[in-house]
Each structure stands twice: as C-alpha cells, then as structure tokens.
Design a protein around this motif. Structure first.
Motif, PDB file in Angstrom:
ATOM      1  N   PRO A  86       0.824  -1.214   0.000  1.00 41.86           N
ATOM      2  CA  PRO A  86       0.000   0.000   0.000  1.00 41.86           C
ATOM      3  C   PRO A  86       0.854   1.258   0.000  1.00 41.86           C
ATOM      4  CG  PRO A  86       0.061  -0.954   2.190  1.00 41.86           C
ATOM      5  CD  PRO A  86       0.825  -1.884   1.295  1.00 41.86           C
ATOM      6  N   GLY A  87       0.320   2.314  -0.595  1.00 42.19           N
ATOM      7  CA  GLY A  87       0.962   3.628  -0.522  1.00 42.19           C
ATOM      8  C   GLY A  87       2.291   3.731  -1.240  1.00 42.19           C
ATOM      9  N   MET A  88       2.492   2.871  -2.270  1.00 40.29           N
ATOM     10  CA  MET A  88       3.786   2.901  -2.956  1.00 40.29           C
ATOM     11  C   MET A  88       4.019   4.228  -3.655  1.00 40.29           C
ATOM     12  SD  MET A  88       5.931   0.204  -3.143  1.00 40.29           S
ATOM     13  CE  MET A  88       6.447  -0.163  -4.814  1.00 40.29           C
ATOM     14  N   ALA A  89       2.915   4.764  -4.251  1.00 37.51           N
ATOM     15  CA  ALA A  89       3.105   5.944  -5.091  1.00 37.51           C
ATOM     16  C   ALA A  89       3.295   7.214  -4.276  1.00 37.51           C
ATOM     17  CB  ALA A  89       1.912   6.084  -6.028  1.00 37.51           C
ATOM     18  N   LYS A  90       3.235   7.106  -2.958  1.00 40.71           N
ATOM     19  CA  LYS A  90       3.265   8.327  -2.157  1.00 40.71           C
ATOM     20  C   LYS A  90       4.679   8.856  -1.956  1.00 40.71           C
ATOM     21  CE  LYS A  90      -1.143   7.651  -0.028  1.00 40.71           C
ATOM     22  NZ  LYS A  90      -1.848   6.730   0.778  1.00 40.71           N
TER      23      LYS A  90
END
Lengths: 250, 162
Positions: A184-188
């Motif tokens: 989760p939240g890799m692109a952040k």
C-alpha cells in the motif's frame, strides 16, 4: 521467405483445439466469482463502484498475463521434452520464425482472455460509465504488458534446461513483478513511484487505477506504459536476434 | 445547602442533551437508515463548541466497522444559546445483520467538560441475500457455461480425430 505466419497459425490451432478452451473456462469461472463478489460488496457499500470495476479489471489483466505466460513458458522447453521439437526443426521453417510464430500463438490466448473479460467489464462498469476506459486499458495496457511478459516467458523457455525450470523461473519472475503492486501507498514517495514506473506490471496496474479510480484522462498517464513498452521492445529484439539460439534441441 | 444553591448547582451542571428520532428501526441488510439527532441546550448559558460523533454498537458484542456503515460520522455543533436546539440529520447503511444500538455522543472541544451520550436508537437488521446483485448473475453463469460447452466440444472432436 518468412514462415512465421504458418507457425503462428499452427500453434494457434493446436492451442485452441487442445487446452485453450479449458483455460478460458477456468479464467471465466475466476472472473465470475470475482465479479459476483465485487458486485455484492458494492451493493453492501464495502466497495465503491469504481473500486469494483478496478478490481475486476486488474484481476482480468493479471490472470490473463499469467495464463499467457504459462503457455509461452512451455512453448520451446515443453516441445523439447515431449520430443516434438526435433521434427519441427526438420521442417523448412527457420528457427527465428518458429520462435516468433510460437510467441504469436501464445498471444492468441491473451486475445481470448480479452474477449472473455468484456462481458464482465460491461456488467460491472456500466453503472459508472467505466466500460469504455476499462476496455481501452485491457486492449492497450494489458496487451503491452502481456506481449512483454509472454516474450520473456518464451526467452526463458528457450534458455531453460527443462520445462519444469522454465515454468518455475517464469512464475518467479511474474511473482517478483506482481508482489510490489500489493504494497500500500507505494506511489506516495518518490522511491515508491520510481519502483512502480520501472515495474511493467506495477506501472500497468497504476495506469489502470489512475484512469478508473482517479478518473484521469488516459492520454495524460501514458508515461506509466513506458516500462511495459520498453520491455516488449527489448524482448522482441532478443527473440529476433537470438531466435536461432533459443530454438535448439539441447 | 439552601434551595437556591441546590437549584443553581443543578442548573449549572446541566449540559446539552441529545435525543434521536426515531428511537428504533427494523430494516434489512443494505438498506439505508435515516434519522436525526436533536441537540438541546437546557442550561442557563451558551454551550461551547461541540463535536457530535455517531457510534454503532452491536448488541451481541461483535465488532462493527463504523466506516462500513457511514463515512460521515462526525459533525460540528456550533455554540448554542441557552434554551435553543439544533437538529443534525444522519444516514447510515446497514451492512451487517443483527441487533444494533446507534447513538450520538457530544464531545466538548474547549478542553474541558465530559462526553455526553444520548439515548440510543435500536436498529434490528434482518439478513438478506440478494442473489443477483448488480445484475451480474446472468453473466457470471453464462460465460463459464459457454466455455464449458466449447471445452466439451473441443474434447469430443479431439477424441474423434485420434
């Protein structure tokens, strides 16, 4: 004269008379279960409508890539083990043409997956006007990543000493590409975004999410398709240049 | 203690009250329940700014994920003059079956005071299984059925040619 269309035609016929329909049946059963669950959960508000479409789309693409990879990973090493490669090499068809034809035959399975997935995308996406973008993503992004991964499977098949090794290595490669997409939240963060962009499967999934969930224009997100496009080109060049060495008896 | 002092202590201690309307409901899973909370200030002075927070508790003790029921569970209540009341409307979707208590708690934002909870609204949710949710069932059955038939035909033709 290049005879790869002949090989492609024969491979396609063999596939669709043999295990192709059974693979499509299994694929359809899986998509039916996922789509039904997604629709039920959407009805109970566990899933937002576009999340349901995105889920079905990503499962359709991932499993379609998997199925095509399994077939392409079996093309050369499988024939070698079954003892039918020798007779194929005795035909007046160049080894490069054999490799290209086999890849195209495996890719016909992806076309079958696209056709099977269309009614599911229609039924799950019609209420939120997401059918057209979903179909576009499957055709454009899904085909690109499938060509790349299936080509990689063919190269692995040609280089492997046995069919078992070929299938194991191919599945491992797919797992390595797929696993980061579940974080989760890799692109952040910029590191996470970079990891997504260089991963052909990850960037394809991110492209799908941005178009379906975030409702971005697909033309503005085409940079996410660079990784699968580059891999597809590299693999195609490798197959064309080293086709003679891939299709060998031992 | 004089009567005046006793009355003053009672009045000064009176905080806002919250009542829900209706006080009970019976629905089936998936249905939306609409209700309102009436917040009244019976005290002699204005209330401080409050936060009204909706809560859902399962009466059998099972965990209830509030986010599944509603994404809008917190509302600000501006300071109310003495004797005034304000109404807040709420909407939840009953995603679990069973017996539940929905209640609204008022939380003071001024760094002092206690949390006030009102009378709960009792909701009975009957289980309902919608077989054809979203109209997907025909597709979910027809597509695998078609490919099962194609597989069978292909297998038969393959056996005949051998």
């Amino acid at each position: 004269m290049s005879r790869w269309p002949v090989v492609a035609g024969q491979e396609t016929r063999d596939l669709w008379v043999g295990r192709g329909p059974a693979l499509m049946f299994g694929y359809a059963v899986l998509l039916s279960a996922i789509t039904y669950l997604a629709a039920t959960n959407r009805g109970l508000n566990f899933l937002e409508q576009r999340e349901a479409v995105n889920l079905v789309l990503q499962v359709a693409m991932t499993v379609g890539v998997l199925v095509t990879l399994l077939v392409s990973a079996d093309t050369i090493s499988g024939e070698r083990e079954r003892g039918t490669l020798e007779s194929l090499l005795l035909t007046p068809v160049g080894r490069r043409s054999i490799a290209i034809g086999k890849l195209l035959g495996a890719l016909s399975l992806w076309l079958g997956c696209v056709v099977v997935s269309l009614p599911y995308l229609w039924v799950i996406g019609r209420s939120v006007a997401a059918v057209r973008p979903a179909v576009l993503i499957v055709l454009l992004a899904g085909t690109l990543v499938t060509v790349a991964v299936a080509g990689l499977g063919l190269v692995i098949s040609g280089l492997s000493s046995s069919n078992r090794v070929s299938l194991a290595v191919s599945l491992l490669v797919l797992l390595v590409l797929f696993a980061p997409t579940q974080l989760p939240g890799m692109a952040k963060s910029w590191v996470g975004d970079l990891l997504i962009r260089v991963n052909p499967l990850g960037s394809t999934m991110e492209f799908a999410s941005r178009v379906i969930l975030s409702r971005h224009d697909w033309r503005n997100e085409l940079d996410y398709l660079v990784a699968p496009a580059v891999l597809a080109v590299i693999v195609a060049v490798v197959i064309v240049v080293t086709g003679n060495r891939l299709v060998r008896l031992g | 203690m004089t009567v005046f002092a006793l009355l003053a202590s009672v009045l000064l201690a009176a905080g806002p009250t919250v009542t829900l309307d209706p006080q009970s409901a019976s629905v089936t899973t998936g249905q939306v329940v609409s209700f309102e909370s009436v917040i009244t200030n019976p005290g002699p002075g204005p209330t401080q700014k409050l936060v009204a927070h909706l809560n859902v508790a399962a009466l059998d003790g099972h965990y209830v994920d509030l986010e599944d029921w509603s994404g809008d569970v917190t509302k600000v209540v501006e300071p109310m003059p003495a004797g005034k009341q304000t109404t807040i409307e709420w909407e939840v979707q009953a995603v679990n079956s069973g017996e539940f208590a929905l209640y609204v708690s008022l939380i003071p934002t001024g760094g002092r005071g206690t949390v006030i909870a009102g009378q709960p609204m009792y909701v009975t949710v009957a289980a309902r299984h919608k077989l054809n949710s979203g109209g997907v069932l025909p597709v979910a059955l027809a597509v695998p059925g078609f490919w099962a038939a194609v597989t069978a035909v292909a297998a038969l033709r393959y056996r005949r040619t051998r």
